[in-house]
Design a protein around this motif. Structure first.
Motif, PDB file in Angstrom:
ATOM      1  N   GLN A 144       5.250   3.127   5.043  1.00  0.00           N
ATOM      2  CA  GLN A 144       5.375   4.081   3.853  1.00  0.00           C
ATOM      3  C   GLN A 144       5.382   5.509   4.564  1.00  0.00           C
ATOM      4  OE1 GLN A 144       4.760   0.752   2.879  1.00  0.00           O
ATOM      5  NE2 GLN A 144       6.761   0.895   2.116  1.00  0.00           N
ATOM      6  N   THR A 179       4.535  10.801   8.560  1.00  0.00           N
ATOM      7  CA  THR A 179       3.587  10.463   9.137  1.00  0.00           C
ATOM      8  C   THR A 179       3.399   9.078   9.665  1.00  0.00           C
ATOM      9  OG1 THR A 179       0.802   9.981   8.988  1.00  0.00           O
ATOM     10  CG2 THR A 179       2.308   9.819   7.161  1.00  0.00           C
ATOM     11  N   ARG A 213       0.693   7.306   9.960  1.00  0.00           N
ATOM     12  CA  ARG A 213      -0.802   6.918   9.323  1.00  0.00           C
ATOM     13  C   ARG A 213      -0.517   5.860   8.304  1.00  0.00           C
ATOM     14  NH1 ARG A 213      -3.803  12.084   8.675  1.00  0.00           N
ATOM     15  NH2 ARG A 213      -5.630  10.525   7.493  1.00  0.00           N
ATOM     16  N   LEU A 214       0.582   5.766   7.637  1.00  0.00           N
ATOM     17  CA  LEU A 214       0.898   5.007   6.392  1.00  0.00           C
ATOM     18  C   LEU A 214       1.657   3.747   6.791  1.00  0.00           C
ATOM     19  CD1 LEU A 214       0.843   7.674   3.814  1.00  0.00           C
ATOM     20  CD2 LEU A 214      -1.084   6.306   4.146  1.00  0.00           C
ATOM     21  N   MET A 259      -3.832   9.733   0.031  1.00  0.00           N
ATOM     22  CA  MET A 259      -4.423   8.804   0.928  1.00  0.00           C
ATOM     23  C   MET A 259      -4.535   9.497   2.195  1.00  0.00           C
ATOM     24  SD  MET A 259      -2.680   4.889   0.595  1.00  0.00           S
ATOM     25  CE  MET A 259      -1.064   5.588   0.046  1.00  0.00           C
ATOM     26  N   LEU A 260      -3.911  10.287   2.521  1.00  0.00           N
ATOM     27  CA  LEU A 260      -4.286  11.390   3.777  1.00  0.00           C
ATOM     28  C   LEU A 260      -5.172  12.113   3.548  1.00  0.00           C
ATOM     29  CD1 LEU A 260      -0.407  11.654   4.861  1.00  0.00           C
ATOM     30  CD2 LEU A 260      -2.071  10.158   5.683  1.00  0.00           C
ATOM     31  N   VAL A 286       6.251  11.144   3.474  1.00  0.00           N
ATOM     32  CA  VAL A 286       5.333  11.823   2.339  1.00  0.00           C
ATOM     33  C   VAL A 286       6.122  12.945   1.402  1.00  0.00           C
ATOM     34  CG1 VAL A 286       3.272  11.345   3.347  1.00  0.00           C
ATOM     35  CG2 VAL A 286       4.195  13.257   3.807  1.00  0.00           C
ATOM     36  N   ARG A 337       0.483   8.782  -1.842  1.00  0.00           N
ATOM     37  CA  ARG A 337       0.383   9.067  -0.233  1.00  0.00           C
ATOM     38  C   ARG A 337      -0.170  10.163   0.341  1.00  0.00           C
ATOM     39  NH1 ARG A 337       6.623   6.668   1.191  1.00  0.00           N
ATOM     40  NH2 ARG A 337       6.554   4.873  -0.405  1.00  0.00           N
ATOM     41  N   LYS A 393       0.953  -1.090  -0.062  1.00  0.00           N
ATOM     42  CA  LYS A 393       0.048  -0.115   0.216  1.00  0.00           C
ATOM     43  C   LYS A 393       0.803   1.356   0.103  1.00  0.00           C
ATOM     44  CE  LYS A 393      -2.839   1.106   3.484  1.00  0.00           C
ATOM     45  NZ  LYS A 393      -3.789   1.002   4.221  1.00  0.00           N
ATOM     46  N   GLY A 394       0.643   2.223  -0.996  1.00  0.00           N
ATOM     47  CA  GLY A 394       1.424   3.551  -0.900  1.00  0.00           C
ATOM     48  C   GLY A 394       2.632   3.154  -1.494  1.00  0.00           C
TER      49      GLY A 394
END
Length: 414
Positions: free
Chosen positions: A279, A273, A275-276, A314-315, A282, A311, A119-120
């Motif tokens: 990955q 971050t 949150r990913l 996605m945020l 950002v 990325r 992902k990402g």
RNA sequence: GCGAUCGUAGCUCAGUUGGUUAGAGCAUCGGUUUGUGGUACCGAGGGUCGCGGGUUCAAGUCCCGUCGAUCGCCCCA
């Protein structure tokens, strides 16, 4: 879904809400880079393989196993760009941009790396890129960082992202520190992970940010660069941090943040971050004063960053996809024929509108409703005969008859 | 490149210890007297259960392989 034709591994078809978010990131970047007077530049998606091999470094994973390289029909070795910086520096040399230095440049588009997808992380992914070429001033580093910070703010994601900052010093500092690190890790050889033993030969600075718990004691006890910083290099870093403070950009020092490649100098940074997952970076970049020289140009200081569009997207919050102002609902063949001219007139007047082609009236009204349009323009045969249309406000449900000639003005008045 | 988890309609998922024609919601399409949406009701289409092999009287369910996604490692603007 996966019948005969399948997407190539690591590629993506971006559509719907994802496409809207993707475009919102690109649009925001374009708005912000104008605010900072960065010029837009377009560059080729592929370059001679040597451009990347020489600039990124033969020994890196990117060059040794992640590039999409191929021979073209003329027998030349070409490579799909794995990043923007190398191609941009090549353009700087080929186009004689040194006359224009310092240059503030922005670009974005697809880049390609043969990696294990996650992902990402894709094999074709997309980056924003901002660079200042030909300036050795810490003000350039600051401007780039403030730009990045504003981009994150405009995207509404700056809260979850922190700027980690470090300095790698000038060339002498960097070499002295690197030698000290090698000596330190040599003396802890027995404690290092297998991966880090390889790094020790190939890319010793990378041991510093190793995630392997076995490496942490040695990495944490390794000397910081601070003891080796030449006074000028220290002064440079202080000007960068002072500039960030003056601009109101929050940052944290991460003394373990490094760049493996030799041409990196001074500022290195990542907007990170949690949150990913793995990955987490950002936006990442730094100063690469040695790169253009390595490519065969004259000594040219430069600094820049790249950001992963996927990325960032996605945020970012879902942005409502732009709705048309009006949807035409023609009834009957004659009305459909007339509608073609009417909708063309509206669109030429700059009014975004759409038209339903199928189904009965109920269907077309439902379509108009789900499109989010403010108005439905109902075109019936009898109204058309009078040169009129019915304009229905989809929110209030109010409907009025209007002369066709007045339609454009009525919709534009809003 | 390494390790792990997962893979059923466009989407989100259900599918009992392997057992008849594989289900639901959302979405799509059609209809509820033929020119009016957002609600409600009725109905329809859509899946060779990622793909290939194996075990079995019988496999969406078990085994192997493969492809893909996801998580971590690696790498990284």
């Amino acid at each position: 879904m996966s019948r005969n034709v399948q997407r190539v591994r690591g590629t993506q078809d971006i559509w719907g809400e994802d496409a809207d978010r993707f475009q919102a990131v690109v649009d925001t970047f374009d708005t912000v880079r104008r605010l900072y007077a960065f010029q837009r530049v377009e560059m080729p998606v592929f370059e001679a393989t040597s451009v990347f091999a020489r600039s990124i470094g033969e020994t890196t994973d990117i060059v040794s196993k992640e590039m999409y390289s191929f021979e073209d029909r003329g027998g030349d070795s070409l490579t799909l760009r794995p990043e923007f910086t190398a191609g941009l520096c090549r353009a700087y040399i080929s186009e004689g941009w040194q006359q224009l230095a310092p240059l503030k440049l922005a670009t974005h588009g697809p880049v390609f790396r043969y990696e294990r997808p996650q992902k990402g992380r894709y094999r074709q992914f997309h980056q924003l890129d901002a660079e200042i070429v030909g300036s050795d001033s810490p003000a350039a580093d600051v401007e780039l960082l403030v730009l990045a910070d504003q981009l994150l703010r405009e995207l509404g994601i700056s809260d979850g992202v922190t700027l980690q900052l470090n300095t790698l010093g000038d060339a002498e500092t960097r070499e002295a520190w690197r030698a000290a690190l090698v000596a330190h890790f040599e003396s802890h050889r027995g404690d290092l992970s297998d991966d880090s033993l390889v790094r020790l030969d190939k890319n010793p600075m990378r041991i510093l940010d190793s995630k392997d718990p076995r490496d942490r004691p040695a990495a944490d006890s390794a000397p910081d660069i601070d003891a080796y910083l030449a006074p000028e290099a220290r002064g440079f870093f202080e000007k960068v941090t002072a500039g960030l403070d003056a601009a109101g950009v929050a940052w944290t020092r991460n003394a373990r943040l490094v760049r493996g490649l030799d041409y990196y100098r001074h500022t290195a940074f990542e907007f990170v971050t949690d949150r990913l997952g793995a990955q987490g970076a950002v936006i990442a970049g730094g100063r690469y004063d040695g790169l253009i020289e390595a490519l065969g140009g004259s000594h040219t200081p430069a600094v820049g960053w790249a950001a992963g569009i996927e990325r960032l997207a996605m945020l970012a919050e879902t942005v409502p996809s732009p709705a048309p102002e009006a949807v035409l609902v023609p009834l009957g063949e004659a009305a459909e024929a007339a509608a073609i001219g009417i909708i063309a007139t509206l669109r030429r007047a700059g009014i975004a509108c759409d038209m339903g082609f199928r189904g009965n009236m109920k269907r077309r009204m439902a379509k108009a409703d789900s499109s989010g349009a403010r108005y439905a323009i109902i075109l019936g045969e009898d109204e058309l005969a009078r040169g009129e249309a019915s304009l229905k406000d989809m929110k209030s449900g109010e409907q009025q008859s209007l002369a066709l000639a007045a339609l454009t003005e009525k919709l534009r008045a809003r």
